[in-house]
Design an enzyme around this catalytic site. Structure first.
Site, PDB file in Angstrom:
ATOM      1  N   GLU D 119      -5.378   3.960   4.025  1.00  0.00           N
ATOM      2  CA  GLU D 119      -6.779   3.662   3.293  1.00  0.00           C
ATOM      3  C   GLU D 119      -7.555   3.054   4.346  1.00  0.00           C
ATOM      4  OE1 GLU D 119      -7.629   4.734   0.125  1.00  0.00           O
ATOM      5  OE2 GLU D 119      -5.718   5.875   0.278  1.00  0.00           O
ATOM      6  N   LYS D 250      10.063  -5.126 -11.306  1.00  0.00           N
ATOM      7  CA  LYS D 250       9.284  -3.971 -10.910  1.00  0.00           C
ATOM      8  C   LYS D 250       8.122  -3.771 -12.024  1.00  0.00           C
ATOM      9  CE  LYS D 250      12.080  -1.874  -7.855  1.00  0.00           C
ATOM     10  NZ  LYS D 250      12.902  -3.005  -7.719  1.00  0.00           N
ATOM     11  N   ASP D 324      10.735  -3.397  -0.577  1.00  0.00           N
ATOM     12  CA  ASP D 324      10.607  -2.507  -1.632  1.00  0.00           C
ATOM     13  C   ASP D 324       9.089  -2.539  -2.134  1.00  0.00           C
ATOM     14  OD1 ASP D 324      10.831  -1.174  -4.028  1.00  0.00           O
ATOM     15  OD2 ASP D 324      12.748  -2.441  -4.822  1.00  0.00           O
ATOM     16  N   HIS D 415     -17.001   0.453   3.511  1.00  0.00           N
ATOM     17  CA  HIS D 415     -15.849   1.596   2.973  1.00  0.00           C
ATOM     18  C   HIS D 415     -16.608   2.837   3.567  1.00  0.00           C
ATOM     19  CE1 HIS D 415     -13.845  -1.417   0.870  1.00  0.00           C
ATOM     20  NE2 HIS D 415     -12.897  -0.427   0.581  1.00  0.00           N
TER      21      HIS D 415
END
Lengths: 424, 424, 424, 424
Positions: D119, D250, D324, D415
């Site tokens: 990104e 998670k 992770d 951006h």
């Protein structure tokens, strides 16, 4: 032993000091011994039935004298349709907070607000905040949105069947609206939201409800719509339920912050720094600093919106004015915000998206509750929106007062002083 | 125009149909015109002051007759220390639900539960659930934990200063505990949690509170501890506040599910299938299916825990029994779970981690409230834990009844029938 | 000492065993000593700049060999516009899960899904679930809604000023839409929500975004709209910001459950009982029982929606396929539901309301990422909706597999076996 | 037609423009036609198996060249135990942000932080924030707590049976601890929490995990404890599961704000006003005003804690450094706070209670990931706590930069500029 299980062990130990494990087990067993008599049940209020109930309650002369006093005895029939299994009345003291000046889109004036509570310091605190708001010229208040909802659900064999049903339903908007609205003089179906989860379909039907809080109206209208749908749809759901716990009824829900449930109101006031100093013994700066700390506290404790104690004002007003007190659970969400203005004054805003209030229906027509609405000048048709705005401003008064007390280090003292001397 | 702004526009249009923008702007302006008189304020209840307040409220003869009836006039002094700015009493009808058989660690017996509400169908519904539980041998109930908290906060120049303070504080546990407990006969400091956020330090002090709900006790004890800390610490905080919105006081919070606030109770019952069929006109399977659907509904609407309408029973019981009705906002979180047992019966469990109840203090000593506690047999010292267990079982009765009504397609009818005939 | 502060004390003690309080204080102090060199910064990728950066990183020959291998060196220019301050590439292993049969409104076929992860057992688990779904005839999947949002905010002196502004804004819908859409070939403004909080106004502009994830498109379009508004409004806001943390960007939010962010997909499959037994070594009944227990676990831990481990599949797919991996934070909310069908089989549904995925833009055009999209057959325009449906079915595969493993008591073994032998 | 169903109708119409209802229904049907071949599955990485998988994927020469480049082919065996069904590697570009000066309890130094992302603008933004923090003397950071958890559940016939089990369990703390710890060299059982819900018992076992993230360790240790309990308890549970969705694994959960999951870190920095002006082109006052607005935005959208975009930095660091990546879902909760100091400077604090990071195990030993850890100087044993502190400071850098960009009205431009020129 680690920290948390030690805590559990400690508690268990206190239990075991009282009962053995077998004693405890025995206490928890179902007991099939003789059933005690049922309460003679009826929605009808008659002196005979009331008497039978008191006889059932046994040797309770004192209790009966308090609950079934002469005034309650003489007027018991007025409670028909508001209660079942009537045995008397509980009396809650009412204090007056005010004047509370509200400059609202709907509420305009100086209100004296009746508050029913048994908690010391509550009325004094809301009174203090109300007077300060009034001295500052009053609070601006704007009803932003309204609508009360019911959320039926349908299940299907598959997403595919659900899709066929939905396709049919979306083309039946006018019929559904007409059927739903045919059951009510005031309710209008103003929104119909759709949520699909696998083979479950949830609808949220939102209604305007005139001056009633409107939950019963929404239920009856939705029931009619649901029956019409079930009779007419070519795609039969496996099951359908009138309410699937998705309306937010009687519970705080994050969804109310994204829309409205009941009435949504925002209100604001600017308190001059001198007023904060004289009336609250603190400064705008310190209150704003507190607000920043309390915002983190609220976020970390996992609340819905961030505010102080909306529930206190809501409960006291709801009970006094014949509102549904259980709705405190859903109404007490929202935001309180404080800022120092460029001039050094204190700007305060509150926003409550989930005010379930009405001026007709429910308990609003009962004599002492209607008396309270009359003190506000808000009894009967035409006043629900104003009541919502007054309620929001009352909540703001409470936020101002409690934050002031905490900042001036007076919070504990006020509670200790006003609550001292309780009957044992 | 898109969907959502059309909704906003529609509402705006209804406003503009009533007022022009300038009219609305004018309505929202602060008004500095003459201040109306303040309420003659006092925590002291005297007939003179009450009279002065009614004079202030003006031409309100009917209201006064209802709120200041003979019984209230004669007994007004009893409300001292429970209210300020007293003007009379509001009367709420009480209905009886029961018997409710509770097989608890602390509550043992068949209870007739007084419920104060103005909402039709509420008592009938809780009564139905209570009777079914009793017919099934009663509900098992276990108080799991207890503790009421206060959450002061401290700010520092830096994390480093905060760390020095915390190091000092952690070594002063015994002194803090002693100072806090010196202010109370019953309260014991049972937990002290610490949360650091940048240069903010939040403490959560949790107390056992005997038979009182304990919020005032916790406040007073924490205030003493806070003062002791501030006087003795070698590391001065920039600011300190007695409560930083981290205790969960008066609002639903996710944190209560991880610990306890007030009292935590779990309760269970198994209703034989035949009882479900005869008493609720549905089946365990259908109720469990509904539970699955309602669980998704609750999760998607963003509630804290997943349950149906704990708030109804809580509000009605709290008002009748002199509890703090504002605590409905925090108490109405938790879980309801239903399963079909291997035998085909219905297993129901409820868990409420945040029951703020007491049998002494607050409104529990007022005559009509104490009468209600007496009907339960739970007035005065020694009964708070039992009251918590009865409350949880009452909530379970309400869950069973409402789910049964929805599953049997009787929900709307029951409400329509019992509420019909409201006074206009 | 109470439980929780003992835990804090224990940790503090381990710190103090290592450092004295003064040592710790010194470690936390700002250090104004010489500033190390800045990274030679540029969005341009040139061998010279890359070299300069590696020189800055010093004696790191091994690291450089790994990150700036021959393949990365030869192709570095492709990363321009996807990264700044480039120094090389990290390599994540890709495993294939499948076939995953998807019967979607948009995705139709048997997919082999590339998953990038370094966590043992992840691919094996998703592979197992995918194969089972395929053996059952595939998963039905339906894109339910789409839209990506940006949420600017405006502040005003007062609610009144805000209202005037809003009145003006609501009448400018067409202009706003036109200005916003003029910046983009594919984006359409499909919703405009309004939220008022005191003198704050929040807008949520939602766009369709064709096959791009669309965050940049939404930002640019909203920026244009915002500038147009600020130039044209007769009511000047005090301040305005392009994004006010109300869009849900990069974070889990309860609001996504009420609407959509990105793409909302629901999917379902029915696994015959025999397949559950043979493939998962358990039964539909046990999996559904587990689901009930895990639902309570999720609710009590305070999650948004209730599911198991959507994040695992999302992260692995997002990384492999050039999606924005940070969006795992927001995408990993939703619901998983399991039921036993009347035939005794296992019905599973998943619903994900917040899938931020695209097949053009972002990292989707990079070679190895595009290779992964090509394996799926979903690279380039026309495939974003299908990708969303495949993603939801993949998440379902993971839910089936993990629940099966937990129910068959194989969860630990699988992880231990597949992860054994890690390099030290 | 009301607003919301019109939105649904619009979407449905676009579907129907493409497919008829019957077409859609057909697309959603299970298809029992020939099963495509399974992926040749194995945790073993061998060139033969990799070849077989590519053959299965068919005519994908280009994809294969990209994923199975020479470097990956030569080194494929290193991925054994990190992936199953290996077919090659995905390459993510790495950019360097820094220097980031961290004055932590554990991290001490000027860090150059490798970030993997596709990104545009992400690295530039974190780099900008890092440099500003460094110019201000660095960020103070303090690891506050640590522990990784696993949450098994047990069900019983009744609360009574559960109580008997719990009574037994609480007295077996030492044995449980010993059994759990016997499976691990580094893990220590540091907390054992208990949650009772009806006849369900949830345990939360929390472990220290040395320098590993520790989820596998926690699973294996808990599995051993669970087996020991089931073999030894005189009170047999009906069922038991190793994990009941109560550990927060998670997924974002409110509970992590009340305790810790993984590592909890708080960090702070004070940026002089001149630095804010020169580096961010705005002022502390404007940034703090923005923070107030964004806090309301976060609260109203229903996030867990209130922050901006922790997820961006976390995802980029996690991917680069072999963490992770799925744990971004849980790690991206917490708080960001900004204040103007008495001196007019900007104080910023971040707090992250749920950082799952490690420097051994998982993907940390893979070559390119270890290279990234080496750039940080944090590879291998002894560095996990420092890595957690650096991670928190990195998140703070991102918060500072994005808020600065929004306040300086540069957010969109940055951006647009950095992402322009994307491959189609």
């Amino acid at each position: 032993m680690t920290a948390s299980d030690r805590h559990a062990s400690d508690y268990f130990s206190t239990l075991l000091a009282k009962y053995s494990l077998d004693d405890m087990a025995k206490r928890l067993q179902p007991r099939s011994n003789a059933q005690p008599p049922r309460v003679p049940g009826s929605p009808i209020i008659s002196p005979d039935l009331v008497l039978q109930r008191w006889e059932l309650l046994g040797d309770a002369v004192d209790a009966r004298a308090e609950l079934l006093d002469a005034h309650s005895t003489a007027n018991m029939s007025i409670y028909q349709h508001n209660i079942e299994n009537f045995i008397g009345t509980v009396k809650l003291p009412i204090g007056i907070a005010g004047p509370l000046r509200v400059n609202g889109l709907f509420a305009q004036g100086d209100y004296y607000v009746p508050l029913a509570t048994t908690e010391a310091a509550l009325v004094a605190s809301y009174n203090r905040g109300s007077v300060l708001i009034t001295e500052a010229g009053g609070a601006a208040a704007a009803l932003l949105n309204e609508g009360v909802s019911r959320a039926p659900a349908f299940t299907f064999e598959s997403i595919e069947k659900l899709g066929r049903f939905l396709s049919w339903l979306l083309a039946r908007h006018d019929e559904i609206k007409q059927v739903a609205e045919s059951t009510t003089r005031f309710g209008k179906l103003i929104d119909l939201q759709i949520s699909v989860e696998g083979n479950h379909l949830y609808l949220i039907l939102t209604y305007s409800s005139g001056d009633a809080a409107g939950q019963n109206m929404a239920t009856i209208a939705t029931d009619a719509a649901l029956r019409w749908v079930l009779q007419n749809t070519p795609v039969k759901p496996r099951t359908a339920f009138i309410e699937a716990n998705f309306s937010g009824d009687k519970k705080a829900s994050a969804q109310s912050l994204q829309g409205v449930r009941g009435k949504k109101v925002t209100a604001e006031v600017t308190l001059p720094a001198a007023l904060v100093r004289d009336g609250l013994h603190t400064s705008p700066e310190r209150m704003v600093e507190y607000g920043r700390i309390a915002t983190i506290g609220g976020a970390m404790s996992g609340t819905i919106g961030i505010q102080g104690h909306f529930a206190n004002g809501l409960a006291a007003l709801f009970i006094a004015c014949g509102q549904d007190a259980a709705c405190v659970a859903e109404a007490a969400v929202g935001n309180t915000r404080m800022e120092v203005t460029p001039e050094g004054d204190l700007y305060v805003a509150v926003t409550l998206p989930n005010l379930i209030v009405g001026t007709v229906g429910g308990g609003t027509g009962l004599p002492s509750q209607q008396a309270c609405l009359n003190i506000l000048g808000l009894a009967g048709p035409g006043h629900a929106r104003a009541l919502a705005e007054v309620t929001a401003c009352l909540c703001m008064a409470g936020e101002i007062s409690i934050v002031g007390a905490i900042c001036a280090d007076e919070f504990t003292r006020a509670h200790a002083r006003l609550a001292r001397g309780h009957r044992p």
